[in-house]
Every structure is written in structure tokens, then in C-alpha cells.
Design an enzyme around this catalytic site. Structure first.
Site, PDB file in Angstrom:
ATOM      1  N   GLY A  69       0.826  -1.202   0.000  1.00 45.85           N
ATOM      2  CA  GLY A  69       0.000   0.000   0.000  1.00 45.85           C
ATOM      3  C   GLY A  69       0.859   1.250   0.000  1.00 45.85           C
ATOM      4  N   GLY A  72      -0.517   8.799   1.873  1.00 47.80           N
ATOM      5  CA  GLY A  72      -0.016  10.139   1.663  1.00 47.80           C
ATOM      6  C   GLY A  72       1.402  10.297   2.203  1.00 47.80           C
ATOM      7  CB  THR A  75       6.081   2.771   0.730  1.00 49.20           C
ATOM      8  OG1 THR A  75       6.309   3.920  -0.072  1.00 49.20           O
ATOM      9  CG2 THR A  75       5.814   1.582  -0.160  1.00 49.20           C
ATOM     10  CB  VAL A  76       2.177  -0.094   3.892  1.00 51.11           C
ATOM     11  CG1 VAL A  76       2.003  -1.199   4.934  1.00 51.11           C
ATOM     12  CG2 VAL A  76       1.704   1.244   4.465  1.00 51.11           C
ATOM     13  CE  LYS A  90       1.350   4.774   7.774  1.00 50.07           C
ATOM     14  NZ  LYS A  90       0.232   5.036   8.679  1.00 50.07           N
ATOM     15  CG  ASP A 187      -7.836  10.674   7.497  1.00 46.80           C
ATOM     16  OD1 ASP A 187      -8.826  11.109   6.855  1.00 46.80           O
ATOM     17  OD2 ASP A 187      -6.738  10.426   6.963  1.00 46.80           O
TER      18      ASP A 187
HETATM   19  N1  LIG Z   1      -1.535  -3.375   8.931  1.00 50.57           N
HETATM   20  C1  LIG Z   1      -1.725  -3.431   7.608  1.00 50.57           C
HETATM   21  N2  LIG Z   1      -1.940  -4.612   7.001  1.00 50.57           N
HETATM   22  C2  LIG Z   1      -2.139  -4.661   5.660  1.00 50.57           C
HETATM   23  N3  LIG Z   1      -2.129  -3.582   4.838  1.00 50.57           N
HETATM   24  C3  LIG Z   1      -1.922  -2.391   5.384  1.00 50.57           C
HETATM   25  C4  LIG Z   1      -1.697  -2.234   6.790  1.00 50.57           C
HETATM   26  N4  LIG Z   1      -1.529  -0.922   7.050  1.00 50.57           N
HETATM   27  C5  LIG Z   1      -1.638  -0.288   5.876  1.00 50.57           C
HETATM   28  N5  LIG Z   1      -1.867  -1.146   4.860  1.00 50.57           N
HETATM   29  C6  LIG Z   1      -2.028  -0.817   3.435  1.00 50.57           C
HETATM   30  O1  LIG Z   1      -1.271   0.347   3.136  1.00 50.57           O
HETATM   31  C7  LIG Z   1      -2.128   1.424   2.689  1.00 50.57           C
HETATM   32  C8  LIG Z   1      -1.615   2.754   3.199  1.00 50.57           C
HETATM   33  O2  LIG Z   1      -1.567   2.741   4.632  1.00 50.57           O
HETATM   34  P1  LIG Z   1      -1.909   4.001   5.521  1.00 50.57           P
HETATM   35  O3  LIG Z   1      -3.258   4.524   5.111  1.00 50.57           O
HETATM   36  O4  LIG Z   1      -1.776   3.664   6.947  1.00 50.57           O
HETATM   37  O5  LIG Z   1      -0.767   4.984   5.081  1.00 50.57           O
HETATM   38  P2  LIG Z   1      -0.731   6.546   5.169  1.00 50.57           P
HETATM   39  O6  LIG Z   1       0.498   6.977   4.440  1.00 50.57           O
HETATM   40  O7  LIG Z   1      -0.807   6.974   6.600  1.00 50.57           O
HETATM   41  O8  LIG Z   1      -2.070   6.930   4.391  1.00 50.57           O
HETATM   42  P3  LIG Z   1      -3.000   8.221   4.365  1.00 50.57           P
HETATM   43  O9  LIG Z   1      -2.693   8.879   3.064  1.00 50.57           O
HETATM   44  O10 LIG Z   1      -4.411   7.659   4.394  1.00 50.57           O
HETATM   45  O11 LIG Z   1      -2.676   9.041   5.569  1.00 50.57           O
HETATM   46  C9  LIG Z   1      -3.506   1.041   3.216  1.00 50.57           C
HETATM   47  O12 LIG Z   1      -4.521   1.604   2.435  1.00 50.57           O
HETATM   48  C10 LIG Z   1      -3.478  -0.489   3.110  1.00 50.57           C
HETATM   49  O13 LIG Z   1      -3.739  -0.901   1.794  1.00 50.57           O
END
Ligand SMILES: Nc1ncnc2c1ncn2[C@@H]1O[C@H](COP(=O)(O)OP(=O)(O)OP(=O)(O)O)[C@@H](O)[C@H]1O
Length: 391
Positions: A69, A72, A75-76, A90, A187
Site C-alpha cells: 500500500g 499520503g 509506503t507499506v 510503514k 481521518d
Molecule cells: N496493517 C496493515 N496490514 C495490511 N495492509 C496495510 C496495513 N496498514 C496499511 N496497509 C495498506 O497500506 C495502505 C496505506 O496505509 P496508511 O493509510 O496507513 O498509510 P498513510 O500513508 O498513513 O495513508 P493516508 O494517506 O491515508 O494518511 C492502506 O490503504 C493499506 O492498503
């Protein structure tokens, strides 16, 4: 000269960031992590500080093929720990102060939560400029993917949708009132609701969330959230209360009911904002027209009407007029029980019908004679909407 000064700037900035990180962890994180680790000693909890080496190995040196994933902020990656546990890691893509604060905020908030419908933080790595966060891996994607998936009819039933909504409401209710320090998520949206192997909801992404001191009911903050889900009152006043999460949850309920996105720029003007379009449709007694077709087919008309009414209450302009998340969770739980008595699925001659008719003074609500092969038509014909004007 120019190159030298920009290098100097970068070095100074990097040092500043490291100091900031150290300061944050000394003040808050160190204490919390210490608490976590002592908890770990007394129980089997797995909160842990990982080394960069461990996480590099777990992700095959951040192999692109393991990206699950992108958000914003980063990368996860999917990773495998030496004990074969699958985790989500993350990693931030750029480094600036606000990101460090967001990441550290997420550690602080999540380390205080233990709820089956909130994603578990297993630990973090503090050796890198921006901490890497390690979570339990939640394998079934996000609610957004299911709501807006082309073939979702065959994937998630309305019954499952309603269970997921109830679980999210319970998680938010816990965050608002049961956690030791109240937490406002800030959020709430389908892409921040992960689904596990049995489609159990796990609320995630606490980067923007706020811990609310117990003696305060509202916080003045810089407005943050996602357009389409953002509480209009918070947008105008910058005063954050837990009712902002209630508003965003209302949008999620509408998204579940209609299968439409919170904002659709490809639609005619009147349909662009889901909330506006939904509320207008309710006002004009046209709920059946906006319901997602397979949901209208599957659901109990009375129950769908009640869920829509609940969503409307969550979307009231004034936060104080909205229900609390606890009230929302309780109501959804009650509505789930109602679904088991769906007139669409019961035998008209069964004792259950008599029981149902006995439960209500208005037996027309459960009009079994109108059991149709296409329940969508039944819903359209027989739902008489009775929505309050509380908006
Ligand atoms: N614990 C998890 N297990 C599996 N997939 C995950 C997990 N955490 C996040 N992901 C994947 O990664 C994507 C991005 O994660 P996340 O929304 O936490 O990141 P962010 O950079 O904080 O995003 P945002 O732009 O919503 O703030 C999620 O939409 C999901 O597809």
C-alpha cells in the site's frame, strides 16, 4: 558554493530532525515504549523495538514486490519476521518535521490501544530518521476496495457490511470513551478500515489522531482530515471534538448504503457530494433510488431505512446534535438483530412472521404479502420514509 551551502542546509536539517525525534521520545515515546516493554514482560504482548537490520531482512531490503500500500506519507511493505509472523511495515518516503511528528503520534496513540477492531502496533524501529512502524498484517485489503469493487456483490453481503459498520462504531466508541485518554481519530474513511481474513474491521492510520486531555471536551487544532469526510463544523471553527469522527462515520455509512464515493467529480453537479445528494434524496423520500442495488435487494427495507436515518443523524451540521459513537454502535447492534428477521428471507407461513407482527403495532411494516422475486422493487414500493428534520 551553492552546492556547499545546500549540503550544509541538509546536514543541519537532518541533525535538527534527529534532535526532534530524540526529544519526542524522551518526553513521550520513551515512557510509553518503556511501559509497553514492561507490559511485554508481564504478558505475551509483542510490542518491540526492531533494528534496521531486522526490518531490512523482513522486507527483502524493501523489495518493491512486497509493497502492499501507499498512503499520503509513505509506503507499506509486507514483511516476514524471523519467527514467521507476517507484518506490515510503514516507511515514510520523505523526511520532514511534520512527518516525524505524525509517525511518533501514531506510536503514542496506538501503543495505548488494545481493541479487537483497531489495528495492532507490534513495534517500531528508532534507528532511522523517521521511525519505521510495524503492525499486525491485515490481509484482506481496505473497506474502500470492497465498497467500490466491481464484483463486490459476490464478495461482501449487506449483513457483512452492517457487521463491519458496527465494529468500526465500537472501535470509535472505545477510542472516544473507553481508552485511558480519549482519542479522536480525525481521518475515518473506508480506506482506513482494514479487513482481516474473516472480514473483521480494523481501524487503522492514526497519524492524524489526537489524544484529548480528560478535562477537555474540545481541542483547537489545524484542520486535518479528508475532503468528503470532513466535519463542516470543525472546518469552520477548527474546534475538534469526538463528534467530528461521528460525522465522518456518517459518510462511511452512506457510502456503504449507496456504493458511491464521498466525492464523484465525474457525476452531474447535484450528485458530486455524496452527503448533499443523499440528504436531498432523503428529504424527497427517494431513499430507494440511491441505495446500492444489491443492498436494496438483500436488505430488510425497514432496517435500511433505519440505517439511513442513523447516517442522517451523524451528518447533522451541529456536532452537539449528532449522536455519540456509543449510541451509534448500540443502535447498529440493535439493527443487526433486526436483520435476522428480514421479511425478504422468511417463510410467510412461519411462526417467525407471527412473532414479528407481534413485535410491532404497525403490522404493515412487515408486509409479507409483498414478498417479491425482486426485493429491490419491493423496497422501492413500500418504504415510506420518515426522517427527522434534525439536520
Ligand atoms: N496493517 C496493515 N496490514 C495490511 N495492509 C496495510 C496495513 N496498514 C496499511 N496497509 C495498506 O497500506 C495502505 C496505506 O496505509 P496508511 O493509510 O496507513 O498509510 P498513510 O500513508 O498513513 O495513508 P493516508 O494517506 O491515508 O494518511 C492502506 O490503504 C493499506 O492498503
Amino acid at each position: 558554493m551553492l552546492i556547499c551551502s545546500s549540503w550544509l542546509y541538509l546536514i543541519v536539517k537532518q541533525r535538527k530532525l534527529i534532535r526532534l525525534k530524540e526529544k519526542f521520545f524522551q518526553q513521550n515515546g520513551g515512557f510509553i515504549l518503556q511501559q509497553q516493554l514492561s507490559r511485554q514482560e508481564s504478558s505475551n504482548e509483542t510490542a518491540k523495538i526492531f533494528t534496521t537490520e531486522e526490518l531490512k531482512k523482513a522486507t527483502n531490503n524493501y523489495d518493491d514486490a512486497l509493497i502492499i500500500g501507499r498512503g499520503g506519507f509513505g509506503t507499506v511493505y509486507k514483511g516476514i519476521l524471523p519467527d514467521n509472523r507476517i507484518v506490515a511495515i510503514k516507511k515514510s518516503k520523505i523526511v520532514d518535521e511534520s512527518q516525524i511528528e505524525q509517525f511518533i503520534n501514531e506510536v503514542l496513540v496506538l501503543s495505548q490501544i488494545n481493541h479487537r477492531n483497531v489495528v495492532k502496533l507490534l513495534g517500531c524501529c528508532l534507528e532511522t530518521p523517521v521511525p519505521l512502524l510495524v503492525y499486525e498484517f491485515v490481509p484482506n485489503g481496505t473497506l474502500f476496495e470492497y465498497i467500490h469493487h466491481e464484483n463486490k456483490v459476490s464478495i461482501v453481503s449487506w449483513e457483512t457490511c452492517l457487521r463491519i459498520a458496527t465494529e468500526v462504531a465500537e472501535a470509535l466508541s472505545y477510542l472516544h470513551s473507553a481508552a485511558s485518554t480519549p482519542i479522536i481519530h480525525r481521518d475515518v474513511k473506508p480506506s482506513n478500515i482494514l479487513l482481516d481474513s474473516s472480514y473483521t474491521a480494523k481501524v487503522s492510520d492514526f497519524g492524524a489522531s489526537r489524544l484529548v486531555p480528560l478535562d477537555q471536551t474540545e481541542l483547537a487544532t489545524m484542520v486535518q482530515g479528508t475532503i468528503g469526510y470532513l466535519d463542516p463544523e470543525y472546518l469552520h471553527t477548527s474546534q475538534l471534538t469526538e463528534k467530528s469522527d461521528v460525522y465522518s462515520f456518517g459518510v462511511v455509512l452512506v457510502e456503504l448504503l449507496t456504493g458511491r464515493k464521498a466525492l464523484s467529480f465525474d457525476k452531474p453537479e447535484v450528485e458530486r457530494s455524496l452527503v448533499t445528494y443523499f440528504l436531498l434524496s432523503l428529504k424527497e423520500n427517494r431513499l430507494s433510488e440511491v441505495l446500492e442495488k444489491h443492498i436494496a435487494n438483500e436488505g430488510n427495507a425497514e432496517q435500511l431505512k433505519e440505517v439511513a436515518n442513523l447516517a442522517k443523524k451523524c451528518l447533522r451540521l451541529k456536532g452537539e446534535d449528532r449522536p455519540t459513537m456509543k449510541e451509534v454502535a448500540t443502535e447498529l447492534e440493535g439493527l443487526r438483530k433486526m436483520e435476522k428477521h428480514s421479511w425478504v428471507n422468511v417463510d410467510p407461513n412461519s411462526e417467525e412472521i407471527e412473532h414479528l407482527l407481534g413485535e410491532t403495532s404497525d403490522s404493515s411494516k412487515y408486509d409479507v404479502r409483498n414478498k417479491s422475486t425482486n426485493a429491490y422493487d419491493s423496497v422501492r414500493d413500500h418504504v415510506v420514509l420518515d426522517f427527522d428534520d434534525g439536520r
